[in-house]
Design a protein around this motif. Sequence first.
Motif, PDB file in Angstrom:
ATOM      1  N   LEU A 138       9.506  -0.601  -4.204  1.00 20.45           N
ATOM      2  CA  LEU A 138       8.574   0.175  -3.406  1.00 20.45           C
ATOM      3  C   LEU A 138       7.576   0.930  -4.268  1.00 20.45           C
ATOM      4  O   LEU A 138       7.910   1.401  -5.353  1.00 20.45           O
ATOM      5  CB  LEU A 138       9.335   1.188  -2.536  1.00 20.45           C
ATOM      6  CG  LEU A 138      10.389   0.621  -1.597  1.00 20.45           C
ATOM      7  CD1 LEU A 138      11.021   1.732  -0.781  1.00 20.45           C
ATOM      8  CD2 LEU A 138       9.815  -0.443  -0.698  1.00 20.45           C
ATOM      9  N   THR A 139       6.357   1.055  -3.764  1.00 14.21           N
ATOM     10  CA  THR A 139       5.329   1.823  -4.463  1.00 14.21           C
ATOM     11  C   THR A 139       4.336   2.375  -3.442  1.00 14.21           C
ATOM     12  O   THR A 139       4.157   1.794  -2.373  1.00 14.21           O
ATOM     13  CB  THR A 139       4.578   0.979  -5.508  1.00 14.21           C
ATOM     14  OG1 THR A 139       3.653   1.824  -6.194  1.00 14.21           O
ATOM     15  CG2 THR A 139       3.848  -0.190  -4.882  1.00 14.21           C
ATOM     16  N   ASN A 140       3.723   3.475  -3.787  1.00 15.51           N
ATOM     17  CA  ASN A 140       2.624   4.001  -2.975  1.00 15.51           C
ATOM     18  C   ASN A 140       1.289   3.767  -3.695  1.00 15.51           C
ATOM     19  O   ASN A 140       0.273   4.309  -3.304  1.00 15.51           O
ATOM     20  CB  ASN A 140       2.814   5.487  -2.682  1.00 15.51           C
ATOM     21  CG  ASN A 140       2.685   6.348  -3.927  1.00 15.51           C
ATOM     22  OD1 ASN A 140       2.632   5.852  -5.051  1.00 15.51           O
ATOM     23  ND2 ASN A 140       2.655   7.650  -3.735  1.00 15.51           N
ATOM     24  N   GLN A 141       1.310   2.958  -4.719  1.00 22.56           N
ATOM     25  CA  GLN A 141       0.131   2.749  -5.545  1.00 22.56           C
ATOM     26  C   GLN A 141      -0.713   1.553  -5.106  1.00 22.56           C
ATOM     27  O   GLN A 141      -1.699   1.226  -5.741  1.00 22.56           O
ATOM     28  CB  GLN A 141       0.540   2.633  -7.011  1.00 22.56           C
ATOM     29  CG  GLN A 141       1.148   3.934  -7.498  1.00 22.56           C
ATOM     30  CD  GLN A 141       1.599   3.893  -8.939  1.00 22.56           C
ATOM     31  OE1 GLN A 141       2.007   2.857  -9.445  1.00 22.56           O
ATOM     32  NE2 GLN A 141       1.527   5.033  -9.585  1.00 22.56           N
ATOM     33  N   VAL A 142      -0.329   0.913  -4.020  1.00 24.87           N
ATOM     34  CA  VAL A 142      -1.121  -0.138  -3.394  1.00 24.87           C
ATOM     35  C   VAL A 142      -1.562   0.412  -2.042  1.00 24.87           C
ATOM     36  O   VAL A 142      -0.745   0.884  -1.263  1.00 24.87           O
ATOM     37  CB  VAL A 142      -0.305  -1.439  -3.226  1.00 24.87           C
ATOM     38  CG1 VAL A 142      -1.075  -2.459  -2.418  1.00 24.87           C
ATOM     39  CG2 VAL A 142       0.086  -1.996  -4.580  1.00 24.87           C
ATOM     40  N   LYS A 143      -2.853   0.383  -1.787  1.00 23.69           N
ATOM     41  CA  LYS A 143      -3.423   0.975  -0.577  1.00 23.69           C
ATOM     42  C   LYS A 143      -4.093  -0.096   0.274  1.00 23.69           C
ATOM     43  O   LYS A 143      -4.709  -1.019  -0.243  1.00 23.69           O
ATOM     44  CB  LYS A 143      -4.490   2.020  -0.941  1.00 23.69           C
ATOM     45  CG  LYS A 143      -4.124   2.956  -2.071  1.00 23.69           C
ATOM     46  CD  LYS A 143      -3.344   4.113  -1.596  1.00 23.69           C
ATOM     47  CE  LYS A 143      -3.105   5.103  -2.740  1.00 23.69           C
ATOM     48  NZ  LYS A 143      -1.949   5.885  -2.531  1.00 23.69           N
ATOM     49  N   VAL A 144      -3.989   0.054   1.584  1.00 26.04           N
ATOM     50  CA  VAL A 144      -4.704  -0.817   2.514  1.00 26.04           C
ATOM     51  C   VAL A 144      -6.079  -0.196   2.757  1.00 26.04           C
ATOM     52  O   VAL A 144      -6.181   0.984   3.090  1.00 26.04           O
ATOM     53  CB  VAL A 144      -3.947  -0.971   3.849  1.00 26.04           C
ATOM     54  CG1 VAL A 144      -4.758  -1.816   4.827  1.00 26.04           C
ATOM     55  CG2 VAL A 144      -2.582  -1.585   3.615  1.00 26.04           C
ATOM     56  N   ILE A 145      -7.109  -0.992   2.559  1.00 34.10           N
ATOM     57  CA  ILE A 145      -8.489  -0.535   2.720  1.00 34.10           C
ATOM     58  C   ILE A 145      -9.205  -1.496   3.667  1.00 34.10           C
ATOM     59  O   ILE A 145      -8.945  -2.700   3.651  1.00 34.10           O
ATOM     60  CB  ILE A 145      -9.216  -0.501   1.357  1.00 34.10           C
ATOM     61  CG1 ILE A 145      -8.439   0.354   0.352  1.00 34.10           C
ATOM     62  CG2 ILE A 145     -10.652   0.015   1.523  1.00 34.10           C
ATOM     63  CD1 ILE A 145      -8.944   0.242  -1.086  1.00 34.10           C
ATOM     64  N   TYR A 146     -10.087  -0.946   4.467  1.00 37.03           N
ATOM     65  CA  TYR A 146     -10.899  -1.741   5.380  1.00 37.03           C
ATOM     66  C   TYR A 146     -12.371  -1.539   5.038  1.00 37.03           C
ATOM     67  O   TYR A 146     -12.783  -0.431   4.714  1.00 37.03           O
ATOM     68  CB  TYR A 146     -10.678  -1.313   6.832  1.00 37.03           C
ATOM     69  CG  TYR A 146      -9.297  -1.602   7.329  1.00 37.03           C
ATOM     70  CD1 TYR A 146      -9.009  -2.801   7.975  1.00 37.03           C
ATOM     71  CD2 TYR A 146      -8.267  -0.683   7.165  1.00 37.03           C
ATOM     72  CE1 TYR A 146      -7.737  -3.072   8.444  1.00 37.03           C
ATOM     73  CE2 TYR A 146      -6.984  -0.949   7.625  1.00 37.03           C
ATOM     74  CZ  TYR A 146      -6.728  -2.135   8.265  1.00 37.03           C
ATOM     75  OH  TYR A 146      -5.474  -2.407   8.718  1.00 37.03           O
TER      76      TYR A 146
END
Length: 163
Positions: A138-146
């Motif tokens: 798990l990581t929070n270092q990948v973000k979903v962007i639109y």
Amino acid sequence: MKAVWKVFLKHKELRISHHKDDSEWGGTGMYFWDNEGNAEYWKKQKDGKADIFRCYVKFDARNDLLDLTDLNVEKRLDQFIRFASKEPKLQYLKKASIGDKIDFFCEKCNVKLVKFFGKYPKTPQTELLDSENRVQKLTNQVKVIYCVKEGNGGIFTGNIEKS
């Protein structure tokens, strides 16, 4: 509040990004995050010089969305660009940036919205996710962007609120 943001809030008219790095991301358009925490992280990266809005969109996922978080969609985009770049006038696409390739595809196929992952390795983590455990996935270092493409403010539904 700046006049351009008032236009976005009232008329849902997009404020198109003209940053030099857009060609390395989702191309030309107005960028959005999928959650408030990521938007606040971005605002901090911009020294507070970014505004955060809460908005809702409605679109046809099959026809309006280029979802680059889906490997099958990525493969189809790659094939499309390879095929198109065989045309003498479009050979520049072979060496074009990812953003320019996305813009080309979106224009040709009337895509309104692009979804992709952004890698942000400097995102702070808690001990929960930043463990010494080598099998941690798990990581929070990948973000979903639109990225909403220019001229597609009509996908916004309901009120747009400034946070």
